[in-house]
Design a protein around this motif. Structure first.
Motif, PDB file in Angstrom:
ATOM      1  N   THR A  36       0.835  -1.210   0.000  1.00 25.19           N
ATOM      2  CA  THR A  36       0.000   0.000   0.000  1.00 25.19           C
ATOM      3  C   THR A  36       0.865   1.255   0.000  1.00 25.19           C
ATOM      4  O   THR A  36       0.668   2.171  -0.807  1.00 25.19           O
ATOM      5  N   LYS A  37       1.856   1.265   0.906  1.00 21.98           N
ATOM      6  CA  LYS A  37       2.718   2.451   1.018  1.00 21.98           C
ATOM      7  C   LYS A  37       3.428   2.730  -0.303  1.00 21.98           C
ATOM      8  O   LYS A  37       3.505   3.863  -0.775  1.00 21.98           O
ATOM      9  N   GLN A  90       0.948   4.082  -2.999  1.00 22.08           N
ATOM     10  CA  GLN A  90       0.550   5.471  -2.726  1.00 22.08           C
ATOM     11  C   GLN A  90       1.707   6.433  -3.000  1.00 22.08           C
ATOM     12  O   GLN A  90       1.520   7.488  -3.612  1.00 22.08           O
ATOM     13  N   GLU A 114       1.852   9.503  -5.785  1.00 18.90           N
ATOM     14  CA  GLU A 114       2.190  10.841  -5.256  1.00 18.90           C
ATOM     15  C   GLU A 114       3.335  11.423  -6.081  1.00 18.90           C
ATOM     16  O   GLU A 114       3.274  12.530  -6.598  1.00 18.90           O
ATOM     17  N   PHE A 118      -8.236   5.464  -2.996  1.00 19.90           N
ATOM     18  CA  PHE A 118      -7.772   4.205  -2.403  1.00 19.90           C
ATOM     19  C   PHE A 118      -8.819   3.663  -1.447  1.00 19.90           C
ATOM     20  O   PHE A 118      -9.398   4.412  -0.667  1.00 19.90           O
TER      21      PHE A 118
END
Ligand code: GZL
Length: 307
Positions: free
Chosen positions: A36-37, A40, A44, A52
């Motif tokens: 997920t990190k 994202q 970005e 999300f």
């Protein structure tokens, strides 16, 4: 913005006008959190808007999220399907709305591969085969049955199905290696601990625990220690992922070997979205690069580990 799908005549959009809807499985494991990190951060970095949603490992929540993205007319939908089956209806709705879909991490069993533009992720059968190859080597000199407990991932999930298949195929070479019990721990630490506690009681002679991910292996360590045994010594542990906590346990000798499964799919997912936006055709199947680690390799790799 409006769907920039097959039906649209409009050309590429500026990246800062693109909107991508992402449906994530949940937050069940260290792997998932890292995945997920990374996704994202990649969006970005690219300046592309990412909507999300976390489905808490429930397929109906993923289907709801995908329907919502269709309503919002996002430009691309991406998701990691929690299980392989049951997606054709909602994927046909996305197709009818002219919204391209990208699969990340896990596969769907749809026969109609026009339902998605690309599938980006690991080859889980190969991961299972790599795990099996280590087990074959580790117990090559066994003169009596080697009892194996398998901690399966989420029932029906591609990684659970494929990691079991690849492992079974390879260990069949040595009939001494026997999976005496196999049960799902749902890819979670708690699940791995509970299942191991139960299976240790019914299989006191177990030699190896093969866990489909580090988190269930870390749960197994807790159960083994609670039983007064030494993980990595009395009972060997073999896992898949190579997230930081798993690699630390490997460095500490509580896990014996880890096959890597990279969660770092963000950059490649952004590239696929940019290709679709530019009217190009992404590769249908993109397989991620990943390695495998023994104890000294884990000690070596730990300081630079991103996840
Ligand atoms: C594999 C991924 C699996 C991980 C688990 O790509 O789908 O799900 O191996 C995670 O840690 O929960």
């Amino acid at each position: 913005g409006c769907a920039n799908g097959a039906g649209e005549a409009s050309g590429p959009k500026p990246l800062d006008e693109l909107v991508v809807g992402f449906s994530q499985v949940g937050s069940e494991s260290g792997w998932r959190t890292a995945n997920t990190k990374d996704i994202q951060a990649a969006f970005e970095e690219a300046g592309i808007e990412l909507k999300f949603s976390d489905a808490q490992q429930k397929q109906e929540n993923q289907i709801k999220a995908i329907r919502s993205y269709i309503q919002q007319q996002v430009d691309v939908i991406a998701f990691s399907p929690v299980v392989e089956t049951g997606w054709d209806a909602v994927l046909n709705e996305a197709k009818a709305a002219g919204i391209p879909v990208v699969l990340t991490d896990r596969a769907v069993d749809s026969k109609d591969d026009s339902l998605y533009e690309s599938f980006l992720g690991s080859d889980f059968v190969v991961e299972g085969e790599k795990a099996g190859a280590w087990a074959l080597a580790e117990f090559a000199d066994a003169t009596e049955p080697v009892e194996i407990i398998q901690l399966e991932g989420t029932t029906g999930a591609a990684p659970a199905i494929d990691r079991a298949e690849g492992f079974a195929e390879v260990i069949a070479e040595n009939p001494n290696l026997q999976v005496v019990a196999s049960q799902t721990g749902d890819f979670t630490r708690a699940g791995g601990k509970q299942v191991t506690e139960a299976l240790l009681k019914s299989n006191p002679g177990v030699d190896l625990i093969y866990a489909h991910n580090d988190d269930m292996g870390l749960g197994a360590i807790e159960a083994i220690e609670a039983a007064g045994l030494v993980p990595g010594v009395d009972i060997k542990i073999l896992t898949i992922d190579a997230v930081k906590d798993g690699m630390q346990a490997l460095a500490d000798g509580k896990i014996n070997y880890i096959v890597e499964c990279s969660p770092l799919l963000g950059k490649q997912l952004v590239e696929i979205v940019e290709q679709i936006n530019a009217g190009e055709t992404p590769e249908k199947r993109i397989i991620t690069e990943e390695g495998e680690f023994n104890q000294e390799q884990a000690i070596e790799a730990l300081p630079d580990r991103q996840y």
